[in-house]
Structures are given as C-alpha cells and as structure tokens.
Enzyme design. Structure first.
Site, PDB file in Angstrom:
ATOM      1  N   TYR A 173      -2.145   5.443  -4.281  1.00 19.42           N
ATOM      2  CA  TYR A 173      -3.199   6.462  -4.300  1.00 19.42           C
ATOM      3  C   TYR A 173      -2.673   7.681  -4.903  1.00 19.42           C
ATOM      4  CZ  TYR A 173      -6.220   3.932  -0.812  1.00 19.42           C
ATOM      5  OH  TYR A 173      -7.002   2.976  -0.082  1.00 19.42           O
TER       6      TYR A 173
ATOM      7  N   SER B 247       0.837  -1.202  -0.156  1.00 18.22           N
ATOM      8  CA  SER B 247       0.143   0.199  -0.022  1.00 18.22           C
ATOM      9  C   SER B 247       0.942   1.091   0.005  1.00 18.22           C
ATOM     10  CB  SER B 247      -0.963  -0.003   1.213  1.00 18.22           C
ATOM     11  OG  SER B 247      -1.507   1.227   1.618  1.00 18.22           O
TER      12      SER B 247
ATOM     13  N   HIS C 198     -13.378  -2.683  -1.667  1.00 18.04           N
ATOM     14  CA  HIS C 198     -12.534  -2.321  -0.556  1.00 18.04           C
ATOM     15  C   HIS C 198     -13.166  -2.954   0.738  1.00 18.04           C
ATOM     16  CE1 HIS C 198      -9.805   1.297  -0.500  1.00 18.04           C
ATOM     17  NE2 HIS C 198      -9.630   0.866   0.740  1.00 18.04           N
TER      18      HIS C 198
ATOM     19  N   LYS D 110      -7.837  -1.127  -9.283  1.00 18.53           N
ATOM     20  CA  LYS D 110      -8.694  -1.885  -8.121  1.00 18.53           C
ATOM     21  C   LYS D 110      -9.654  -0.897  -7.825  1.00 18.53           C
ATOM     22  CE  LYS D 110      -7.339  -3.113  -3.348  1.00 18.53           C
ATOM     23  NZ  LYS D 110      -8.302  -2.356  -2.480  1.00 18.53           N
TER      24      LYS D 110
ATOM     25  N   THR E 227      -5.804   2.483  -7.042  1.00 23.32           N
ATOM     26  CA  THR E 227      -7.085   2.334  -6.398  1.00 23.32           C
ATOM     27  C   THR E 227      -8.043   3.304  -6.591  1.00 23.32           C
ATOM     28  OG1 THR E 227      -6.115   1.081  -4.545  1.00 23.32           O
ATOM     29  CG2 THR E 227      -8.273   2.085  -4.188  1.00 23.32           C
TER      30      THR E 227
HETATM   31  C1  LIG Z   1      -7.155  -2.059   7.357  1.00 26.36           C
HETATM   32  C2  LIG Z   1      -7.258  -2.023   6.120  1.00 26.36           C
HETATM   33  C3  LIG Z   1      -6.513  -1.248   5.320  1.00 26.36           C
HETATM   34  C4  LIG Z   1      -6.570  -0.973   3.915  1.00 26.36           C
HETATM   35  N1  LIG Z   1      -5.634  -0.189   3.199  1.00 26.36           N
HETATM   36  C5  LIG Z   1      -5.886  -0.098   1.867  1.00 26.36           C
HETATM   37  C6  LIG Z   1      -4.975   0.844   1.074  1.00 26.36           C
HETATM   38  O1  LIG Z   1      -3.965   1.262   1.752  1.00 26.36           O
HETATM   39  N2  LIG Z   1      -5.141   0.775  -0.043  1.00 26.36           N
HETATM   40  C7  LIG Z   1      -6.091  -0.036  -0.802  1.00 26.36           C
HETATM   41  O2  LIG Z   1      -6.140   0.170  -2.098  1.00 26.36           O
HETATM   42  N3  LIG Z   1      -6.890  -0.687  -0.048  1.00 26.36           N
HETATM   43  C8  LIG Z   1      -6.907  -1.063   1.318  1.00 26.36           C
HETATM   44  N4  LIG Z   1      -7.821  -1.816   2.005  1.00 26.36           N
HETATM   45  C9  LIG Z   1      -8.662  -2.615   1.353  1.00 26.36           C
HETATM   46  C10 LIG Z   1      -7.960  -3.927   0.757  1.00 26.36           C
HETATM   47  O3  LIG Z   1      -7.022  -3.846  -0.041  1.00 26.36           O
HETATM   48  C11 LIG Z   1      -8.857  -4.949   0.249  1.00 26.36           C
HETATM   49  O4  LIG Z   1      -9.378  -4.421  -0.899  1.00 26.36           O
HETATM   50  C12 LIG Z   1      -9.815  -5.517   1.207  1.00 26.36           C
HETATM   51  O5  LIG Z   1      -9.243  -5.573   2.713  1.00 26.36           O
HETATM   52  C13 LIG Z   1     -10.548  -6.929   0.832  1.00 26.36           C
HETATM   53  O6  LIG Z   1     -11.338  -7.367   1.750  1.00 26.36           O
HETATM   54  P1  LIG Z   1     -11.064  -8.315   2.972  1.00 26.36           P
HETATM   55  O7  LIG Z   1     -10.413  -7.613   4.059  1.00 26.36           O
HETATM   56  O8  LIG Z   1     -12.518  -8.710   3.405  1.00 26.36           O
HETATM   57  O9  LIG Z   1     -10.173  -9.545   2.488  1.00 26.36           O
HETATM   58  C14 LIG Z   1      -7.485  -2.049   3.355  1.00 26.36           C
HETATM   59  C15 LIG Z   1      -8.218  -2.992   4.109  1.00 26.36           C
HETATM   60  C16 LIG Z   1      -8.252  -2.734   5.443  1.00 26.36           C
HETATM   61  C17 LIG Z   1      -8.957  -3.745   6.164  1.00 26.36           C
END
Ligand SMILES: Cc1cc2nc3c(=O)[nH]c(=O)nc-3n(C[C@H](O)[C@H](O)[C@H](O)COP(=O)(O)O)c2cc1C
Length: 358
Positions: A130, A107, A248, A224, A156
């Site tokens: 981002y 990330s 997300h 994404k 994203t």
């Molecule tokens: C704590 C947390 C932080 C996240 N940070 C980002 C991020 O920085 N960039 C991003 O594209 N998605 C982020 N996501 C989304 C994840 O990449 C992903 O799409 C999502 O967690 C998938 O679903 P799941 O947690 O049910 O497996 C984040 C998700 C969580 C839970």
C-alpha cells in the site's frame, strides 16, 4: 476438536468460534455484500467439459511465475492483521505457506515483520504494497521488502478510498489503532502505529505512480485489483510484469464484476505480455482449474486461509491448503489434463450471463 474436512466446514466452524464482530470483518463485503456472493457463485457456475483418455501418468502441478519455478499455482492472498485471529498469526501463515510449498503474498498491514519472514526456511514470498503519501517512505518500504527477500512487489490499486464495510458499521468492529504495524516500523516509519499510518495512505495514485515504483524496484512489480482489459493494458504499458484480477474479495465496491467474468477480457488484452493471476471467491481446487483454463497463471486464496488460521493456527492453514491442493490435483486428472500446461479454454463452458456488454 477435529479439524473440518471441507473448506465450507472451515467457513462454518470459524463463524461459530470467533466473535461476531471479527467474523463480520473477515467475511463481510462492501455495502450489501452482493459481490461477495457473486464471486463464489460465478466460479461455481462455470461448467467443465472434461476430456477422456487424454493423459496418463503422474500429475505435475508445477508452474513458472514471474520466471520462478513454483510447486503449484495456488497462492495465499495478502491479508492484514492476522494477529486478530491467532497469537503470532502473521508468522504462522508464513510457516504454513512454506510447509505446503505455497507462494505467500505478505500484506503491508500483516502482523509479522520482514525479520520474521526471513527466518522462515524455504518461504517464497511477495510483498503487497500500500503506497503512502510520503513517497520517500513508500520507496524505503519497497527497498526493505526486497532486501528481506521479496520476489515481487504487488501494488494494490483498488483502495482509492476504503469501501463501506456495512457489517463493521453495524457491529461496531474497529481495528485497534494503537497497535504497531511491524513492516512499517522496520522500514523506518516515524510513527508506525496503525491509526496514523492508515491516515497517511496515498489515495491519489496514477499510472505514473506505478511507473515510478517499477523504475525503483529491482524485482518485478505486479498490479493487484484490476477488472478491465484496458486497465490491464495500461498496467503493462507502465511496466507491470503481472496483473492480479481482483475485486478485493468484494470488500471495496459492491456489484463490481465477479473476477471469473473479468478474467477472460484481461487475458485477451494482455495477450501473454504479463502474467495474469486472479482472486476473489475461489474456494476449491476445481475453481483454480477453471481459472487456469480461462488463461490465469495462478490463483490467490483469501478468506479460507483466515478461517484456517482462526480455527487452528498454522495447522489450520496447512489443512486448508492441503484440501485445496488435493482437490486441484484430483480435478486436473478428472478434466483430462495431468499438467497445468495442458489446461485450455475448451475445458470450461461459461454461462450465457457471463457475457456482459457495456
Ligand atoms: C480480512 C482481509 C484483509 C485483507 N487485507 C488486504 C491487504 O492488506 N491488502 C490487500 O491487497 N488485500 C487485502 N485483502 C484482499 C485479499 O488480498 C484478496 O483480494 C481477497 O480476500 C480475495 O478474495 P477471497 O477472500 O474471496 O478469496 C484482504 C481481505 C480480507 C478478507
């Protein structure tokens, strides 16, 4: 304390040992959290139609993603701020990914910088971008990631504004705005602390922004956060090499379509012109088998990786990945497809409510 033996065990143990506000931040979703639950329910609600006596011999989990060979199709989704869960968390996730031959998506807001990733032997990684209002800096960030070895840029696109994280509102949880974001510091941001960088995110991206990043990047660009076939087609038209079907993890827009139901429409629209990957609510190797049977090339895992990290650092993440990989291998054998390429649409039966109208 012995490590849990199931993904759900990690979920429950994580919630017991970490502070309530942090658990809410990791596990919570947008608004009432309906999509969080629907994501997992949707994968579990797909039935399997296994073939008998169809294949014999060794299991082959290998895949090719964006032209590169990978040991298996289960990847780690990009997630920021791993330091909150374990000291050195950003580096530990990368190390666990390398140890389990897992492709890792790093990330923009991860707790480790590019230099730390470069020092992890055998790591295959992509960079999640981002975009920032300062477009010159955004492109400098892309350049820095590619110079450090990122195999793809993952843009994203579902953060046009931050979703309402109701659990954080109720608990008072906030990220520490004074901490420095390592990747942004290494890319030359004048003030790389979280609060000013967060305030300078680009919230007005268009398809032309994607085309500009594609034109600039020397590695494939993946989009994404798509849930519609027409958006997927636009992404391909603007140069994307891959699409991640994602809501997300239910964190942005509540009642957004579960990704298990969005995936078939996107696979059909893209029709082999780009790689299609999926995340949100995937909690078992069998879920990954279902995703690939529906036409995905790979699947990303989000929160279970955080649970592993929060419970036991790199060892916890490795255990989570091992549980998923063992289940994936076993499920391939049980559905009668000992290689990923033998999975096809006939392996799964969608529930009738998965057919939606608009
Ligand atoms: C704590 C947390 C932080 C996240 N940070 C980002 C991020 O920085 N960039 C991003 O594209 N998605 C982020 N996501 C989304 C994840 O990449 C992903 O799409 C999502 O967690 C998938 O679903 P799941 O947690 O049910 O497996 C984040 C998700 C969580 C839970």
């Amino acid at each position: 304390m012995p490590l849990p033996t199931t993904i759900d065990g990690f979920h429950r143990a994580f919630a017991l040992v970490q502070p309530e506000g942090l658990v809410g931040y990791i596990n919570g979703g947008a608004s009432e959290g309906l999509t969080v639950g629907r994501n997992t329910d949707a994968w579990q609600g797909i039935s399997v139609r296994p073939r008998m006596l169809a294949t014999a011999g060794a299991v082959d989990t290998s895949v090719t993603l964006l032209g590169q060979p990978e040991a298996h199709p289960i990847m780690i989704a990009p997630m920021g701020f791993q330091e909150l869960l374990h000291p050195g968390g950003g580096r530990l996730v990368a190390q666990a990914a390398a140890a389990t031959q897992t492709l890792y998506c790093h990330s923009t807001f991860a707790s480790a910088g590019f230099a730390e990733l470069e020092s992890v032997d055998g790591l295959h990684w992509w960079f999640q971008l981002y975009a920032f209002a300062d477009w010159g800096f955004t492109l400098a960030l892309v350049d820095r990631a590619i110079a450090a070895g990122a195999g793809a840029i993952v843009l994203t696109v579902d953060l046009a504004t931050l979703g309402l994280r109701q659990r954080d509102v109720d608990s008072g949880f906030t990220l520490r705005g004074k901490q420095v974001v390592p990747c942004l510091a290494e890319a030359g941001a004048p003030d790389p602390r979280l609060a000013p960088m967060w305030a300078s995110l680009h919230h007005d991206l268009t398809w032309d922004s994607l085309a500009e990043i594609v034109a600039h990047s020397t590695v494939p660009v993946v989009v994404k956060g798509l849930l519609r076939g027409d958006d997927a087609l636009l992404a391909v038209e603007h140069g994307a090499s891959g699409i991640i079907v994602s809501n997300h993890g239910g964190r942005q827009l509540d009642t957004a379509l579960p990704t298990a139901y969005a995936l078939p429409e996107i696979v059909e629209a893209v029709n082999g012109t780009a790689s299609v990957m999926v995340d949100s609510g995937i909690r078992s190797g069998l879920d990954v088998v279902k995703a690939i049977a529906l036409g995905a090339d790979a699947a990303f895992i989000g929160r279970p990786v955080q649970w592993g990290l929060g419970l036991a650092g790199a060892e916890g993440v490795q255990r989570v990945m091992s549980l998923l990989l063992d289940d994936f291998t076993r499920s391939l054998v049980l559905v009668g497809a000992r290689s990923v390429s033998r999975l096809d649409r006939s392996i799964v039966a969608m529930p009738s409510h998965a057919a939606f109208r608009n």
